[in-house]
Design an enzyme around this catalytic site. Sequence first.
Site, PDB file in Angstrom:
ATOM      1  N   GLU A   1      -1.842   6.634   2.187  1.00 23.32           N
ATOM      2  CA  GLU A   1      -1.562   5.293   2.736  1.00 23.32           C
ATOM      3  C   GLU A   1      -2.787   4.376   2.628  1.00 23.32           C
ATOM      4  O   GLU A   1      -3.035   3.542   3.506  1.00 23.32           O
ATOM      5  CB  GLU A   1      -1.086   5.389   4.187  1.00 23.32           C
ATOM      6  CG  GLU A   1       0.246   6.110   4.338  1.00 23.32           C
ATOM      7  CD  GLU A   1       0.805   6.052   5.748  1.00 23.32           C
ATOM      8  OE1 GLU A   1       0.028   5.833   6.699  1.00 23.32           O
ATOM      9  OE2 GLU A   1       2.025   6.231   5.909  1.00 23.32           O
TER      10      GLU A   1
ATOM     11  N   GLU B   1       7.347  10.132   2.956  1.00 29.04           N
ATOM     12  CA  GLU B   1       7.449  10.323   4.402  1.00 29.04           C
ATOM     13  C   GLU B   1       8.677   9.593   4.925  1.00 29.04           C
ATOM     14  O   GLU B   1       8.683   8.367   5.029  1.00 29.04           O
ATOM     15  CB  GLU B   1       6.198   9.808   5.125  1.00 29.04           C
ATOM     16  CG  GLU B   1       4.960  10.640   4.903  1.00 29.04           C
ATOM     17  CD  GLU B   1       3.793  10.204   5.780  1.00 29.04           C
ATOM     18  OE1 GLU B   1       4.026   9.477   6.776  1.00 29.04           O
ATOM     19  OE2 GLU B   1       2.646  10.585   5.467  1.00 29.04           O
TER      20      GLU B   1
END
Length: 882
Positions: A185, A254
């Site tokens: 991320e 995710e």
Amino acid sequence: MGFGFQWMILALSVQFLIVAGEYFKPFNVSYDHRALIIDGKRRMLISAGIHYPRATPEMWPDLISKTKEGGADVVETYVFWNGHEPVKGQYYFEGRYDIMKFVKQVGSSGLYLFLRIGPYVCAEWNFGGFPVWLRDVPGIEFRTDNVIFKEEMQRFVKKIVDLMKEESLFSWQGGPIIMLQIENEYGNIESSFGPRGKDYMIWAAKMAVGLDAGVPWVMCKQVDAPEYIIDTCNGYYCDGFKPNSDKKPIFWTENWDGWYTSWGDRVPHRPVEDLAFAVARFFQRGGSFQNYYMYFGGTNFGRTSGGPNYITSYDYDAPIDEYGLLSQPKWGHLKDLHAIIKLCEPALVAVDSPQYIKLGPKQEAHVYRENVHNSDQNLSFYESKCSAFLANIDEHKSVTVKFLGRAYTLPPWSVSVLPDCKNVAFNTAKVGAQTSIKTVRFDDINDPAYLQMMDPNQVTHISESWNSVKEPIGVWSNSNFTFQGILEHLNVTKDRSDYLWYTTRIHISEENISFWKDNQISPVLTIDSMRDLVYIYVNSQFIGGAKGKWIKVVQPVNLTQGYNDITLLSQTVGLQNYGAFLEKDGAGFRGQIKLTGCKNGDIDLTEFMWTYQAGLKGEFLKIFSTDDNISAGWTEFPRDAIPSSFSWYKTHFDAPGGVDPVVLNFRSMGKGQAWVNGHHIGRYWTLIAPKDGCKTCDYRGSYDSDKCTTNCGKPTQSWYHIPRSWLQAADNLLVIFEETEKTPFEISIKSGFSETICAKVSENHYPPLHAWSSPNITNRTFSLNTMIPELHLQCDAGHTISSIEFASYGTPRGSCRKFSKGSCHSPNSFSVVSEACKGRNGCSIAVSNAVFGGDPCHRVVKTLSVEIRCSSSSYSSSALMK
């Protein structure tokens, strides 16, 4: 069979499989714009997140087995740098950190593995997975174009890749690893570093690929990832995500099927209807790899919770709960969805993109149909590879749509899946899977995760015999030191302990005492900025405290004439795990510490001489791992003793029998930490969630972590997991450190299991998914008239159905634990269910008039509702003999 013998047999079986040979024949992994290509074939893949250190090695085989049974193809895990290199250059790959063993067990089960090396992982894990020693390397700056950080990062990433190669764990070596991730991320914070952020990202990608792992690499939430790295999506919904190149497939690394929890907060839950909707929409709109974050969340043992202030449980409302039990109906409903996606896989991989058909203002179809080139002009449409997804994204209304000449009714916020482009096999909003309600045997429970209410007179406490020892306030050893000024917390503790004592001495004149008395005021101690928690003592007496993240502290104090000792206990409750500049975040105090309200103005304590003492004496002596009463100073603590804060307590206990998960109830305690047989089970803190904000959950509409919360007005966490492998049959040592004046006599220990199970299936529900695998269906020559819906019930392993609490075929009303008969009821309901289910671990019942001896009410859609009770198989057997 002796206590723990079952664990040993299971572990030996898995070890034999690992040693016995190759997991797979060597195969290559690549990708095109549509999907991963495994051994030359495109694949639609379901991945399940399991973090190996959040469970014990003894739990891994069962977790992996349940994951495979649930329909997953892949297991995903991060790699936890601070667990593997707690001291620079000293590596650890044992116990819960034996990652090679975990990967091998995944391979032995026939599943693939997605390894997310990072090495920054976030994961609500302490310091985001970074070892704390890393922040002390001179000149280092995390996650940017910093030579020192890049050298350390490359060294660790290379270490992990090389280990996997040495153990032959990559796909081309016959191992299970099919994909790797570098960074995590980073796109969320890249701009914080300016041009250096972009340079670092490109360097990380090149470095990773240069390690010659031989499988694809991904970067999640990285829209500017280079062409040789797959950029992927993280979030609650990723059906609209497109990678930054039309040469890359659509991956969802995710899928947040729940959320994490902080001390004092409500507990989030994500409805399975919405979760299934998100997954179905993803595959409907071109996705090909989806990973549940988490499929099993587990436990933040020890001091591994991140934060600050994340709880010890990492249950995450996952399909497999913290203790390894199935969370139903989430696990079962997703299992059905996964099976349907597998039925659709031949069509999904056969085409590059679906045909889009608008069915209404908020309704749409995506059709995956292989272009069939065949001289037989009579070839039926349904005999080609064809699968379709019909979506209704309206949040409020059911809608009937026309698709290929047929009418289909779509519930709101749902997707219907047609594996043959004709017959609906699954709808995301129609849950046929059982609901399991967990309980803890013989205990009083208010925790929403365990809804069984028991008689308080049946409570059995862990022990009536306790010993205690008082933890000193302030300086306790020769390891203390004195420094002029306020030092940053982590620079002193190096995160070897949550606790750091700051002590200074101030002289208070008679003039100030008179000033305060005459004006009826008290002096005030102020701290400009503090995190996570501080306790304030004056002359060894506790006077107050505060908790928060970089908040100002204002605390009135009572001082006496002459010298006064001011002691501050700074605590960390998990280090920051997310954001830019983690190495600069720190802990403890910032700014000035002053004594205000004095006659001649404020007294700045910041530059006073402060004595520092890191940690607790009990931690230093490791009194949690020994019964040595002499060196620790343990003494008997009777029930009528007056408790004091900062006390250690210990007792011995016998483990509950059986194989069910074991939990400690700390609802009666305040705040502290606990150890069982020397194993640190984690922090505990009985903070109460707000009384408001919990309401009936509606799955329809976009989800966020505040939408469906529970536990209002109750402790955020009351139950703490003790893995079975950490226990012996008798004489287990429990040691707790309690910071408040609570006593341990109300602590209880119990085993948990799914006691109450309910299911509800109507005769117009979809036929069982196993019917689709019969030969006639494969040839598209089936008749739905022969495929009757089924109701399935199953107890946990080691349990059997001991009683039928409710059974009605007709028009029953209500929901689980609140079922009642309707105006239509078959008198054979109870006998049919009892004969099919009682005494068994699980059972299936066809939902049809024929099974129940006729139609109890004509021209009415009938429903079968059942509630059963499960008991331990050994308990059931002994009960039957009485």
